[in-house]
Design an enzyme around this catalytic site. Structure first.
Site, PDB file in Angstrom:
ATOM      1  N   LYS A  22       0.713  -0.846  -0.176  1.00  0.00           N
ATOM      2  CA  LYS A  22      -0.298   0.109   0.418  1.00  0.00           C
ATOM      3  C   LYS A  22       0.889   1.413   0.157  1.00  0.00           C
ATOM      4  CE  LYS A  22      -1.376   1.470   4.321  1.00  0.00           C
ATOM      5  NZ  LYS A  22      -1.367   2.759   4.532  1.00  0.00           N
ATOM      6  N   ASN A  23       2.169   1.319   1.147  1.00  0.00           N
ATOM      7  CA  ASN A  23       2.037   2.654   1.239  1.00  0.00           C
ATOM      8  C   ASN A  23       3.441   2.677   0.474  1.00  0.00           C
ATOM      9  OD1 ASN A  23       0.981   2.957   3.474  1.00  0.00           O
ATOM     10  ND2 ASN A  23       3.002   2.889   4.495  1.00  0.00           N
ATOM     11  N   ARG A  91      -4.906  10.571   4.345  1.00  0.00           N
ATOM     12  CA  ARG A  91      -3.538  11.361   4.474  1.00  0.00           C
ATOM     13  C   ARG A  91      -2.850  10.757   3.804  1.00  0.00           C
ATOM     14  NH1 ARG A  91       1.513  12.267   6.445  1.00  0.00           N
ATOM     15  NH2 ARG A  91       1.263  14.756   7.235  1.00  0.00           N
ATOM     16  N   CYS A 115      -4.363  12.763  12.867  1.00  0.00           N
ATOM     17  CA  CYS A 115      -5.352  11.752  12.760  1.00  0.00           C
ATOM     18  C   CYS A 115      -5.636  10.976  13.606  1.00  0.00           C
ATOM     19  CB  CYS A 115      -5.255  10.398  11.673  1.00  0.00           C
ATOM     20  SG  CYS A 115      -3.550   9.982  11.268  1.00  0.00           S
ATOM     21  N   ARG A 120       0.597  14.051  12.602  1.00  0.00           N
ATOM     22  CA  ARG A 120       1.244  14.296  11.667  1.00  0.00           C
ATOM     23  C   ARG A 120       1.098  15.242  10.440  1.00  0.00           C
ATOM     24  NH1 ARG A 120      -1.314   9.007   9.137  1.00  0.00           N
ATOM     25  NH2 ARG A 120       1.295   8.738   8.505  1.00  0.00           N
ATOM     26  N   PRO A 121       2.207  16.442  11.254  1.00  0.00           N
ATOM     27  CA  PRO A 121       2.173  17.740  10.572  1.00  0.00           C
ATOM     28  C   PRO A 121       2.682  17.713   8.685  1.00  0.00           C
ATOM     29  CG  PRO A 121       3.886  17.164  11.320  1.00  0.00           C
ATOM     30  CD  PRO A 121       3.222  16.069  12.085  1.00  0.00           C
ATOM     31  N   ILE A 122       3.331  18.231   8.355  1.00  0.00           N
ATOM     32  CA  ILE A 122       3.499  18.196   7.093  1.00  0.00           C
ATOM     33  C   ILE A 122       5.099  19.893   6.779  1.00  0.00           C
ATOM     34  CG2 ILE A 122       1.803  17.322   5.334  1.00  0.00           C
ATOM     35  CD1 ILE A 122       1.450  20.327   4.742  1.00  0.00           C
ATOM     36  N   LEU A 124       7.727  19.575   7.005  1.00  0.00           N
ATOM     37  CA  LEU A 124       8.824  19.379   6.209  1.00  0.00           C
ATOM     38  C   LEU A 124       8.874  18.689   4.758  1.00  0.00           C
ATOM     39  CD1 LEU A 124      10.316  16.454   9.139  1.00  0.00           C
ATOM     40  CD2 LEU A 124      11.440  18.959   8.563  1.00  0.00           C
ATOM     41  N   ASP A 306       4.413   0.396  12.002  1.00  0.00           N
ATOM     42  CA  ASP A 306       3.414   0.043  11.385  1.00  0.00           C
ATOM     43  C   ASP A 306       2.806  -1.392  11.652  1.00  0.00           C
ATOM     44  OD1 ASP A 306       2.270   2.171  10.160  1.00  0.00           O
ATOM     45  OD2 ASP A 306       3.411   1.810   7.584  1.00  0.00           O
ATOM     46  N   ILE A 328       7.805   7.151  16.789  1.00  0.00           N
ATOM     47  CA  ILE A 328       8.062   8.181  15.959  1.00  0.00           C
ATOM     48  C   ILE A 328       6.297   8.595  15.430  1.00  0.00           C
ATOM     49  CG2 ILE A 328       7.109   7.531  13.004  1.00  0.00           C
ATOM     50  CD1 ILE A 328       9.998   6.508  14.096  1.00  0.00           C
ATOM     51  N   ARG A 398      -8.792  -0.816   4.351  1.00  0.00           N
ATOM     52  CA  ARG A 398      -7.921   0.483   3.776  1.00  0.00           C
ATOM     53  C   ARG A 398      -6.375   0.070   3.121  1.00  0.00           C
ATOM     54  NH1 ARG A 398      -6.147   4.389   7.377  1.00  0.00           N
ATOM     55  NH2 ARG A 398      -5.039   4.935   6.078  1.00  0.00           N
TER      56      ARG A 398
HETATM   57  N1  EPU Z   1       6.633  14.433  10.365  1.00  0.00           N
HETATM   58  C1  EPU Z   1       6.599  15.680  10.783  1.00  0.00           C
HETATM   59  N2  EPU Z   1       7.291  16.607   9.493  1.00  0.00           N
HETATM   60  C2  EPU Z   1       6.480  16.373   8.695  1.00  0.00           C
HETATM   61  C3  EPU Z   1       6.337  15.194   8.185  1.00  0.00           C
HETATM   62  C4  EPU Z   1       6.243  14.245   9.286  1.00  0.00           C
HETATM   63  O1  EPU Z   1       7.759  16.092  11.910  1.00  0.00           O
HETATM   64  O2  EPU Z   1       6.727  17.411   7.780  1.00  0.00           O
HETATM   65  C5  EPU Z   1       6.834  13.399  11.668  1.00  0.00           C
HETATM   66  C6  EPU Z   1       5.689  12.839  11.880  1.00  0.00           C
HETATM   67  O3  EPU Z   1       4.819  13.363  12.605  1.00  0.00           O
HETATM   68  C7  EPU Z   1       5.866  11.643  12.768  1.00  0.00           C
HETATM   69  C8  EPU Z   1       7.257  11.378  11.692  1.00  0.00           C
HETATM   70  O4  EPU Z   1       7.282  12.120  11.298  1.00  0.00           O
HETATM   71  O5  EPU Z   1       6.240  11.626  14.158  1.00  0.00           O
HETATM   72  C9  EPU Z   1       7.225  10.295  10.656  1.00  0.00           C
HETATM   73  O6  EPU Z   1       5.759  10.081   9.647  1.00  0.00           O
HETATM   74  P1  EPU Z   1       6.483  10.643   8.191  1.00  0.00           P
HETATM   75  O7  EPU Z   1       6.034  11.549   7.502  1.00  0.00           O
HETATM   76  O8  EPU Z   1       7.215   8.739   7.861  1.00  0.00           O
HETATM   77  O9  EPU Z   1       5.382   9.660   7.904  1.00  0.00           O
HETATM   78  P2  EPU Z   1       4.602   9.572   6.690  1.00  0.00           P
HETATM   79  O10 EPU Z   1       5.622   9.653   5.562  1.00  0.00           O
HETATM   80  O11 EPU Z   1       3.151  10.469   6.811  1.00  0.00           O
HETATM   81  C10 EPU Z   1       3.623   6.638   6.152  1.00  0.00           C
HETATM   82  C11 EPU Z   1       3.086   6.175   6.264  1.00  0.00           C
HETATM   83  C12 EPU Z   1       2.288   5.323   7.068  1.00  0.00           C
HETATM   84  C13 EPU Z   1       3.965   5.184   8.308  1.00  0.00           C
HETATM   85  C14 EPU Z   1       5.007   6.864   8.295  1.00  0.00           C
HETATM   86  C15 EPU Z   1       6.120   6.008   8.830  1.00  0.00           C
HETATM   87  C16 EPU Z   1       2.330   6.372   3.949  1.00  0.00           C
HETATM   88  C17 EPU Z   1       1.099   6.386   3.068  1.00  0.00           C
HETATM   89  N3  EPU Z   1       1.494   6.323   5.268  1.00  0.00           N
HETATM   90  O12 EPU Z   1       3.504   7.847   6.707  1.00  0.00           O
HETATM   91  O13 EPU Z   1       1.730   4.349   6.876  1.00  0.00           O
HETATM   92  O14 EPU Z   1       3.627   4.457   9.917  1.00  0.00           O
HETATM   93  O15 EPU Z   1       5.313   6.911   6.670  1.00  0.00           O
HETATM   94  O16 EPU Z   1       6.825   4.725   9.027  1.00  0.00           O
HETATM   95  O17 EPU Z   1       3.593   5.486   3.245  1.00  0.00           O
HETATM   96  C18 EPU Z   1      -0.137   2.387   7.629  1.00  0.00           C
HETATM   97  O18 EPU Z   1       0.453   2.723   7.167  1.00  0.00           O
HETATM   98  O19 EPU Z   1      -0.875   2.208   8.426  1.00  0.00           O
HETATM   99  C19 EPU Z   1       0.913   3.661   7.708  1.00  0.00           C
HETATM  100  C20 EPU Z   1       0.227   4.618   8.799  1.00  0.00           C
END
Ligand code: EPU
Length: 420
Positions: A22-23, A91, A115, A120-122, A124, A306, A328, A398
């Protein structure tokens, strides 16, 4: 709404074929927006998140054809902004932003909210886009990125919890069409990033170092269509491996990539679970008595967040005390109270859960709160005496392709019913 009704206590036996990840597939689908030419993606799992991403791409103007296992996407003409808030609903769809910015030099999406697993900020993702020359504006719940031109740049994308998976994916995609060279330091090393980079390179991108913390992207003028087969889902594979261990059965996983699962296999071994590799498959069974082990989640190649919830279900039936620490996401323990309903003895202390394992579990109605929490409840239900009803099973759909069907094939007594 549907529920799963699980009559526990049956050791699972047999074979399961692991679906596409999925990811990996979600950002790869988004990457198809970077070219006007048709792209073909294979080993696509039939998941509600994938169908949803298909709807988003269609909304943006792409032609999306879904056949079993394959998606064809042709984004001949697309729009980069509009009054849509689909991103809030899933997301993972934030990763359309990089391709839109790369191809059209502008992208507007609704700001994804937090969530149940954390804030889950963006920030970065946006830091990376800014480094490439984009101006970012946040207005009325929308985030807008715009650039007259994108220029490659060095950047550091490490954050509070280490690297960001979708942030790395997003910036990597935008940078493929920037002028000059982009170097991402503290990039995510997850296999899903490598898979995306392979797809982008097949489209004509020039990306080196994916899978390491330093990724170098040399911008090109345009990308072309490509065909790609998605990697197997390491999280699904880990879930079925734990299903074998938690029920004291023996399950062979077909197509699972052991090289993507080293941290999980290592912890399973430590916990007394044998994982035997034979070519492209691996067989999982207990190797004597289970042992309590401690786990800390970390970015790849560490133990994946995960799989944290599912591993906790295993530790709940394992005699002894184990400590599971989540590094995480700050609140990814929603499954704890539901596991407790089944009789597990678990306490939360800050970022750690302390599991006093080995108490007998007995079936009860429980509520799924997110995807991996749902999987943990299913696993606990398989190990429990009596009947467990896992409500709100749409969370599971999902990210797990036909999980109830796959479990039934392994001998589990699982039924899908309309929630009463
Ligand atoms: N973070 C920040 N700033 C950002 C982005 C992330 O501080 O701009 C923090 C997050 O709050 C978190 C950490 O960095 O503490 C890691 O988050 P990451 O950005 O790596 O997560 P993601 O890319 O949004 C993906 C997967 C998640 C998985 C995480 C960690 C997808 C669609 N989602 O999310 O998958 O848990 O990486 O490996 O690829 C799931 O499949 O159940 C799922 C939640």
């Amino acid at each position: 709404m549907e529920s799963l009704l699980i009559k526990g206590g049956v050791p699972l036996h047999g074979d399961v074929v692991i679906s596409g990840a999925k990811n990996a597939v979600l950002p790869i689908m988004a990457a198809a927006l970077l070219t006007r030419e048709p792209c073909v993606i294979r080993r696509v799992p039939d998941l509600s998140d994938v169908r949803f991403m298909g709807q988003i791409l269609t909304w943006l103007g792409a032609e999306v054809k879904m056949e079993p296992g394959t998606i064809r996407i042709c984004a001949r003409k697309i729009k980069g902004s509009g009054d849509y808030d689909l991103v809030r609903k899933m997301r993972g769809s934030i990763c359309i932003m990089g391709p839109l910015l790369g191809r059209l030099r502008k992208a507007t999406v609704s700001l994804p909210g937090g969530c149940v697993i954390g804030a889950r900020p963006i920030n970065l993702h946006l830091k990376g886009f800014e480094a490439l020359g984009a101006k970012i504006r946040i207005e009325r719940g929308y985030v807008q990125a715009q650039a007259r031109k994108l220029v490659g740049a060095p950047m550091f994308l490490g954050g509070r919890a280490g690297s960001t998976v979708l942030g790395t994916a997003n910036v990597m995609m935008a940078a493929t069409l920037a002028e000059g060279v982009t170097v991402i330091e503290s990039a995510a090393c997850e296999p899903e990033i490598v898979d995306l980079a392979n797809f982008l390179n097949a489209m004509g991108a020039r990306i080196a170092g994916a899978g390491s913390p330093t990724v170098t992207i040399t911008g090109v003028k345009e990308l072309h269509g490509a065909e790609h087969e998605v990697i197997p889902d390491r999280i699904e594979a880990a879930t079925y491996a734990i299903a074998a261990a938690v029920t004291n059965g023996e399950v062979t996983l077909h197509g699972a990539r052991a090289d993507h699962m080293r941290a999980v296999i290592d912890k399973l071994n430590e916990a007394g679970v044998a994982v035997e590799r034979r070519g492209a498959s691996m067989t999982v069974r207990r190797n004597g008595r289970l042992k309590a082990v401690d786990v800390t989640t970390l970015p790849y190649a560490g133990f994946p967040t995960d799989v944290q919830a599912q591993f906790m279900a295993l530790m709940a039936v394992t005699p002894g005390i184990s400590i599971i620490t989540e590094r995480i996401f700050e609140s990814r323990f929603m499954h704890v109270s539901e596991l407790t309903r089944l009789g597990a003895d678990i306490e939360i202390e800050g970022p750690s859960a302390i599991i006093k394992g080995g108490k007998p579990l007995s079936g009860a109605p429980v509520m799924a709160s997110d995807l991996r929490a749902s999987a943990a409840l299913v696993l606990a239900g398989l190990a429990a005496r009596g009947t467990t009803q896992v409500n709100r099973v749409y969370h599971l759909d999902r990210g797990y392709e036909r999980m109830d069907e796959k479990l039934r094939k392994l001998g589990a007594r699982v039924q899908r019913i309309e929630e009463s």
